[in-house]
Design a protein around this motif. Structure first.
Motif, mmCIF file in Angstrom:
data_model
loop_
_atom_site.group_PDB
_atom_site.id
_atom_site.type_symbol
_atom_site.label_atom_id
_atom_site.label_comp_id
_atom_site.label_asym_id
_atom_site.label_seq_id
_atom_site.Cartn_x
_atom_site.Cartn_y
_atom_site.Cartn_z
ATOM 1 N N ARG A 455 0.815 -1.207 0.000
ATOM 2 C CA ARG A 455 0.000 0.000 0.000
ATOM 3 C C ARG A 455 0.855 1.267 0.000
ATOM 4 O O ARG A 455 0.476 2.266 -0.597
ATOM 5 N N GLU A 650 -8.653 2.161 -3.511
ATOM 6 C CA GLU A 650 -7.362 1.930 -2.863
ATOM 7 C C GLU A 650 -7.299 0.527 -2.274
ATOM 8 O O GLU A 650 -6.296 -0.179 -2.396
ATOM 9 N N PHE A 654 -4.952 -2.669 -3.370
ATOM 10 C CA PHE A 654 -4.186 -3.384 -2.347
ATOM 11 C C PHE A 654 -4.386 -4.894 -2.469
ATOM 12 O O PHE A 654 -3.425 -5.666 -2.405
#
Length: 762
Positions: A455, A650, A654
């Motif tokens: 990340r 996001e 990931f």
């Protein structure tokens, strides 16, 4: 940072929110380790009551006078000695006449006669046959004496005291759940059957941990199946006195290439005798410590003996207890030397002594040990016999036509078989096939290493890392996995960064209000070590990550009709795992269902649109609809779409990145396979492939340097053999590899590479 007056700072708001949420965390910690209610419904009910989860955690190595029967000044100073002396060393842990009983076992007697006949028993020489039998029997007795354990109560007590003192020196805590131990203790005292502990294998400390914990809770020590690599002078004597018995790590063949039926019969008979005398066993199904941080493929050798003993009626039942073990940091430090292709060093007494001295100078954080609910092996086997289990289908059979054959135009294809097969190799080795792995707690170092690699690979400020750490805790708990740590998130993050040491770079950034910036070190050893610890989180998100990778494949293929939400019953099949993952991602909002003419959801006014917008959505048909249904013109295609929310995007990225090192290793192997022009020994091929992938990492060509670990290299070779890309031959005890006839044409090798690249989000 939270104590400074920065009321307008976003980091302070995050800290306030985090502090409020920390109080809620303790109320939703899952109780892990229940047995399967579908496969073992009777065991599910036994030994458990609703008060067991509330018993909470205990630090095993913290001992004071309250843990003894004595009180006062002297008791406080001698609390460890008193505690050890008051433990009950069960007398029934000692075997009776085990050597003679094993040698008189019908299986062993038959093997002795067969070996004697094969070696030296000419019919023309009377009396020679009896001499040969006597000689082989003496050899069998010698093998057995090298194998058997010799438990000593006094030595168990002494070791218990030494370990309690030592572990206090280099561990912050060793946590166990008192409710889990209560179930194990109840089973040990009430159920009149042997018990088999099946732990994951991560460190040499595993053996000592389980024996120490059982000793501290007055549960008799198990007989431990240990590899004969630990059978070295002095150490072997100590291991035997603690209950260890030695087995060969490789017992397939003798020196002349034949199966060693004598040794096999001795091991089978010895295990059967231990179970018949209701001794407890401790068996490591992986056979060796994991070098990757993921569970290694199980080897059913010892467990097959247990099952065979039960099926032949020698014992009435066996209670199975999977055990999960999690470390903040393993005492071996890391396995980088082996992941860099160097051969494993043989164990020695000097090496062990040096290792102990090194351990005394360091701190290894926390340890969590989870004992699963004991369940009946007989009940489990009976439930499996009543089910139709389809025969396994090879990876080559499922995938070869899809990789090589061109897709026909004008016809939609159902890709569920593809979805199942393409990642089956991953599931065989790393997915939730082991209850012990399922119950293993997640440590702080696992989360931090995973966040930094997948990340925040380019670096992140401390406040953002703390925020993401807290959010990751919630994701883990929502999936019914437990955490092996507690406390304020910021404090836990700082401790984890300290334990990870040189693997992370911490720098001060003046233009960010003095906050620290944390980034993973880009050296190969650091990436390998961070990957090792991040893999401790792999099994939590693996099904979600596969869904994410699968979505990437179909997003590149545009919309494709799919019925992958159709789930066969019963129990937790691979289909249900993925069904649950899709459902979970829909519930979290990462994916959502829309009809064909439905407009795409717009982002919230407070959210900025994500720059890398995904293309066409996936088509999805409900379980209630099929091609023969008569909904007529009202029937509409429904699609799975990826949310445009920045937060959801996001998280989706990931998930996809978790599998990126694996996919990069496979794509690199697909490029390297072009260089295989003639047969090559498997060891040479593996070593050359490793050097190729490592060179890509060192030159910065590989986006994920951890894709070059030796573990992944061996995994790619194995998968390519199963897929039919490589064909294996054995000549003069040497395995050689060559390209299969299908992949001799360069065009087909290019198709293989393009197929793998189709799963990678660029």
């Amino acid at each position: 940072m939270c104590h400074k007056d920065r009321s307008t700072s976003p980091s302070v708001l995050r800290c306030v929110t985090s502090t409020w949420k920390e109080g809620l965390l303790n109320r939703k910690r899952p109780f892990v380790g229940r047995c399967c209610h579908s496969c073992t419904p009777q065991s599910w009910v036994k030994l458990f009551n609703t008060s067991i989860p509330s018993l909470g955690l205990r630090n095993v190595i913290y001992i004071n006078e309250t843990h003894t029967r004595q009180r006062g000044w002297l008791a406080r100073r001698l609390s460890y000695v008193l505690f050890v002396m008051e433990r009950d060393v069960n007398k029934d842990m000692f075997t009776r006449n085990v050597v003679d009983n094993v040698l008189n076992n019908s299986r062993v007697e038959s093997a002795i006669v067969q070996v004697a006949t094969d070696v030296d028993a000419p019919a023309s020489q009377p009396g020679q046959e009896q001499k040969a039998v006597s000689k082989i029997k003496q050899k069998a007795r010698s093998f057995l004496q090298e194998m058997v354990a010799n438990i000593s109560p006094a030595f168990i007590r002494l070791t218990g005291w030494v370990l309690l003192r030592l572990f206090n020196g280099f561990f912050w805590s060793i946590q166990i759940h008192k409710g889990q131990l209560e179930m194990v203790k109840k089973a040990a005292t009430e159920q009149n059957v042997p018990m088999v502990f099946l732990p994951v294998h991560k460190s040499h400390i595993d053996y000592l941990l389980i024996t120490l914990i059982l000793f501290c809770h007055n549960i008799k020590a198990p007989h431990i199946a240990a590899g004969n690599n630990l059978s070295i002078p002095i150490l072997s004597t100590l291991i035997r006195k603690l209950g260890g018995f030695f087995i060969r790590r490789k017992m397939e063949e003798t020196g002349d290439g034949k199966k060693d039926i004598l040794y096999r019969s001795l091991l089978h008979a010895y295990t059967e005798e231990l179970l018949r005398q209701q001794q407890f066993l401790e068996v490591y199904l992986e056979g060796t410590r994991s070098r990757s941080g993921k569970p290694s493929p199980a080897r059913a050798g010892m467990l097959s003996i247990v099952v065979d003993t039960l099926c032949t009626g020698s014992i009435t039942d066996v209670l199975v207890v999977p055990v999960g073990i999690s470390y903040d940091r393993i005492i071996e430090g890391n396995y980088n030397s082996e992941q860099l292709g160097k051969p494993k060093k043989n164990e020695s007494l000097w090496g062990i002594a040096c290792g102990v001295f090194r351990m005394l100078r360091k701190n290894y954080g926390c340890v969590r040990v989870d004992f699963n609910q004991p369940f009946s092996l007989k009940e489990y086997l009976d439930s499996q016999r009543s089910r139709h289990i389809p025969p396994p289908v090879s990876l080559e059979h499922n995938l070869m036509p899809i990789i090589i054959s061109a897709q026909k135009k004008g016809k939609k294809k159902r890709y569920f078989c593809l979805y199942k097969s393409v990642l089956m190799a991953f599931l065989q080795h790393v997915l939730l096939s082991s209850a012990a792995n399922k119950s293993s707690a997640i440590m702080s170092t696992h989360i931090i290493a995973c966040l930094l690699l997948y990340r925040h690979r380019q670096g992140v400020v401390l406040s953002k890392l703390v925020e993401d750490f807290f959010n990751m805790k919630e994701e883990i708990l929502s999936r019914d996995f437990d955490l092996g740590f507690s406390g304020n998130s910021e404090d836990v993050v700082m401790r984890a960064l300290h334990l990870l040491g040189n693997c992370v770079n911490v720098t001060s950034s003046a233009n960010r209000n003095g906050e620290f910036t944390i980034a993973p070190s880009q050296t190969v050893p650091a990436l390998f070590e961070l990957n090792f610890y991040s893999n401790g989180l792999f099994h939590v998100f693996i099904s979600d990550a596969i869904i994410g990778t699968f979505c990437v494949f179909f997003l590149k293929k545009k919309k494709v009709e799919s019925n992958f939400l159709s789930v066969p019953q019963p129990c937790q099949t691979i289909y249900q795992v993925f069904h649950d993952a899709v459902t979970r991602l829909i519930q979290y909002g990462v994916l959502y269902v829309a009809e064909e003419d439905q407009e795409e959801l717009s982002p919230s006014p407070t959210e900025e649109p994500w720059p890398k917008k995904f293309p066409e959505p996936l088509s999805w048909r409900s379980d209630e609809e099929d091609e023969d249904s008569d909904f007529g013109e009202e029937q509409r295609d429904r699609y799975l779409k990826v949310s445009v929310s920045a937060e959801h995007q996001e998280f989706f990225i990931f998930l996809q990145r978790l599998l990126s090192p694996v996919l990069e290793a496979y794509s690199g192997a697909a490029i390297f396979v072009h260089s295989l022009s003639q047969p090559m020994s498997e060891s040479d091929y593996t070593q050359r492939l490793f050097r190729y992938l490592l060179t890509r990492t060192e030159r910065g060509v590989a986006a994920y340097g951890e894709s070059a670990t030796h573990y992944l290299v061996k995994n790619t070779v194995k998968t390519f053999k199963e897929l039919g890309v490589l064909k294996e031959r054995k000549e003069n005890k040497v395995r050689t590899l060559q390209l299969s006839s299908t992949f001799l044409p360069q065009a087909n090798r290019n198709k293989l590479l393009h197929y793998i690249l189709g799963f990678i989000l660029l």
